[in-house]
Motif scaffolding. Structure first.
Motif, short mmCIF file in Angstrom:
data_model
loop_
_atom_site.label_atom_id
_atom_site.label_comp_id
_atom_site.label_asym_id
_atom_site.label_seq_id
_atom_site.Cartn_x
_atom_site.Cartn_y
_atom_site.Cartn_z
N ASP A 336 41.14 55.12 32.18
CA ASP A 336 39.99 54.41 31.62
C ASP A 336 39.42 53.96 32.93
OD1 ASP A 336 38.18 52.99 30.50
OD2 ASP A 336 39.73 51.84 29.28
N TRP A 337 38.63 54.66 33.66
CA TRP A 337 37.93 54.24 34.80
C TRP A 337 37.02 53.25 34.69
CZ3 TRP A 337 40.19 54.91 39.04
CH2 TRP A 337 40.94 55.94 39.44
N ASP A 338 36.14 53.06 33.40
CA ASP A 338 35.28 51.91 33.01
C ASP A 338 36.05 50.80 33.27
OD1 ASP A 338 33.08 53.76 32.87
OD2 ASP A 338 33.38 53.60 30.67
N SER A 339 37.17 50.66 32.58
CA SER A 339 37.85 49.29 32.40
C SER A 339 38.49 49.15 33.85
CB SER A 339 39.28 49.44 31.60
OG SER A 339 40.07 48.36 31.66
N ILE A 340 39.01 49.99 34.50
CA ILE A 340 39.56 49.68 35.98
C ILE A 340 38.43 49.37 37.04
CG2 ILE A 340 40.52 50.77 37.96
CD1 ILE A 340 42.45 52.47 36.21
N ASN A 341 37.39 49.93 36.65
CA ASN A 341 36.20 49.47 37.74
C ASN A 341 35.53 48.26 37.42
OD1 ASN A 341 36.21 51.98 39.09
ND2 ASN A 341 34.78 53.03 37.76
N LYS A 342 35.63 47.90 36.12
CA LYS A 342 35.25 46.23 35.70
C LYS A 342 36.15 45.33 36.39
CE LYS A 342 33.83 43.28 32.00
NZ LYS A 342 34.49 42.10 32.69
N ARG A 343 37.40 45.66 35.96
CA ARG A 343 38.34 44.80 36.84
C ARG A 343 38.34 44.71 38.10
NH1 ARG A 343 43.00 43.55 33.41
NH2 ARG A 343 43.04 44.20 31.22
N MET A 344 38.20 45.87 38.81
CA MET A 344 38.28 45.88 40.33
C MET A 344 36.88 45.13 40.78
SD MET A 344 39.02 49.43 42.52
CE MET A 344 37.77 50.26 41.44
N ASN A 345 35.83 45.26 40.27
CA ASN A 345 34.78 44.54 40.39
C ASN A 345 34.70 43.15 40.47
OD1 ASN A 345 31.68 45.15 41.66
ND2 ASN A 345 31.09 44.36 39.72
N ASP A 346 35.25 42.63 39.27
CA ASP A 346 35.66 41.14 39.22
C ASP A 346 36.50 40.72 40.20
OD1 ASP A 346 33.97 41.29 36.76
OD2 ASP A 346 35.62 41.15 35.60
N TYR A 347 37.48 41.47 40.78
CA TYR A 347 38.53 40.95 41.74
C TYR A 347 37.82 40.83 42.84
CZ TYR A 347 43.09 40.97 43.86
OH TYR A 347 44.28 40.73 44.52
N LYS A 348 37.02 41.80 43.24
CA LYS A 348 36.16 41.69 44.53
C LYS A 348 35.02 40.80 44.40
CE LYS A 348 32.20 44.53 46.30
NZ LYS A 348 31.34 45.59 46.39
N ASN A 349 34.36 40.59 43.37
CA ASN A 349 33.33 39.46 43.66
C ASN A 349 34.08 38.08 43.68
OD1 ASN A 349 31.37 41.48 43.13
ND2 ASN A 349 31.13 41.28 41.11
N SER A 350 35.12 37.88 42.79
CA SER A 350 35.66 36.48 42.98
C SER A 350 36.37 36.27 44.60
CB SER A 350 36.75 36.40 42.03
OG SER A 350 37.83 37.32 42.30
N SER A 351 36.75 37.35 45.28
CA SER A 351 37.52 37.12 46.56
C SER A 351 36.40 37.11 47.46
CB SER A 351 38.06 38.45 46.92
OG SER A 351 39.16 38.62 46.21
N LEU A 352 35.05 37.71 47.25
CA LEU A 352 33.88 37.50 48.10
C LEU A 352 33.41 36.42 48.36
CD1 LEU A 352 32.21 39.36 50.00
CD2 LEU A 352 30.94 40.21 48.15
N GLU A 353 33.32 35.65 47.05
CA GLU A 353 32.44 34.23 46.92
C GLU A 353 33.46 33.34 47.76
OE1 GLU A 353 29.90 33.35 45.83
OE2 GLU A 353 29.24 35.39 45.34
N ILE A 354 34.68 33.52 47.58
CA ILE A 354 35.60 32.81 48.50
C ILE A 354 35.28 32.92 49.90
CG2 ILE A 354 38.34 32.04 49.13
CD1 ILE A 354 38.84 32.95 46.06
N LEU A 355 35.46 34.02 50.53
CA LEU A 355 35.12 34.46 51.84
C LEU A 355 33.74 33.92 52.27
CD1 LEU A 355 36.02 35.94 54.29
CD2 LEU A 355 35.00 38.13 53.37
#
Length: 360
Positions: A336-355
């Motif tokens: 289920d790439w749609d689900s994985i990509n959404k979770r991956m994007n959320d993980y990325k965005n939250s980390s990016l904001e901290i950085l």
């Protein structure tokens, strides 16, 4: 106001994951500030190379006994150097005798990612904890302790000088809190900070060929070889073993490719039908490229498995783990790439904001 950011990481390692994470962090920070990889030749770096005539003699003997392996190793090191020179903005070279000069060169210095805080690897080199940097300039991003037990009192002393302790493995945060640190966050590995499209820009094209499984082992597998035999036979897939250290080969009539650098790895991965790996970065990049994948964790390396467990938790991919029980009824493309990509994007965005906030 534009700032100049120095990045202290393992960019000199002859390791695909280490170099790609360095590239990703450098590339990401450069979108917001001027950034530079600090070309630090550490104590560990020098001890691995400063062997004089003894090292030369041993290398000569190895080349005579194993010319194919050693010539491959030379080619690999040459390609790693070419990658550094082409894709990384490197500072002047620093050694442990003059590394304190980075204080005046940068507005802030970020240590990470990779196992920069694993004193077993750095040979207790606390420059990776930025011990020579003014406290207000000390930053970290997804730094990893690896297998370090954190019992060295110098670790606590140096961590106390960080306003924010940014680590890669979530399981380390409770341990750090018990040590008295409340200013801890967990962020994704830098490779996730770049999109698939950004990675494809540096991925060499590869001629079409028969569909294949890319096998990439860093840690020793337990059930993966049997799993590979089963799935390659079932789906009539070739098997390409990416030999990370130019030493081991995969048993069976499979194609063994010696490592010749990170760009070749990206090309092999991008064109693979399926990826089977024991490597964290092999798994991470399979996810980014949306390549069907399976991974295996060896309990023997439990301290090294935390980063993969983080991905399992964040992306809900536990069903892709190879165990002795899941050889039958395998449908490798059912993801289920749609689900994985959404979770991956959320993980990325939250980390990016901290950085971004930390380097403002």
């Amino acid at each position: 106001m534009n700032k100049k950011i120095g990045i202290l990481t393992f960019h000199q390692a002859a390791n695909t994951g280490a170099l790609l994470q360095a590239y990703a962090l450098h590339n990401t920070i450069s979108k917001y500030q001027t950034s530079e990889i600090i070309d630090y030749r550490s104590i560990a770096f020098k001890s691995n190379r400063k062997k004089g005539l003894i090292r030369f003699a041993k290398d000569t003997i190895k080349f005579i006994l194993h010319p194919k392996v050693e010539s491959g190793r030379i080619k690999t090191n040459r390609n790693y150097k070419k990658f550094r020179n082409s894709f990384l903005n490197l500072s002047p070279i620093y050694f442990d005798t003059d590394i304190d000069q980075i204080n005046s060169r940068y507005d802030s210095i970020v240590c990470g990612s990779d196992q920069v805080w694993n004193t077993n690897i750095t040979k207790n080199d606390f420059h990776y904890y930025l011990d020579i940097v003014e406290p207000q300039k000390r930053k970290s991003y997804a730094a990893s302790f690896g297998s370090d037990d954190l019992k060295n009192p110098m670790i606590s002393q140096e961590l106390s000088k960080f306003n924010l302790i940014n680590v890669r493995e979530k399981e380390r945060i409770p341990q750090l809190e018990k040590m008295g640190f409340k200013n801890c966050v967990c962020c994704c590995d830098p490779v996730f900070l770049l999109s698939k499209e950004e990675w494809l820009k540096i991925t060499p094209l590869r001629k079409n060929q028969k569909k294949y499984i890319l096998v990439y082992f860093i840690l020793d597998p337990i059930n993966s070889v049997s799993f590979i035999n089963s799935i390659s036979s079932k789906y009539n897939l070739d098997v390409v073993f990416y030999n990370a250290f130019n030493s081991k080969t995969l048993p069976g009539k499979y194609k063994n490719i010696n490592s010749t650098g990170p760009l070749q790895f990206l090309s092999l991965l991008n064109n693979a039908e399926l990826v089977i790996t024991t490597s964290f970065h092999g798994l991470a990049l399979s996810l980014i490229y949306n390549k069907p994948f399976y991974f295996e964790m060896n309990p023997k390396y439990e301290m090294m498995n935390g980063r993969i467990r983080n991905l399992i938790e964040h992306l809900n991919i536990g069903n892709r783990e190879i165990t002795s029980k899941n050889f039958e009824d395998v449908n490798y493309s059912n993801i289920d790439w749609d689900s994985i990509n959404k979770r991956m994007n959320d993980y990325k965005n939250s980390s990016l904001e901290i950085l971004k906030k930390d380097i403002e």
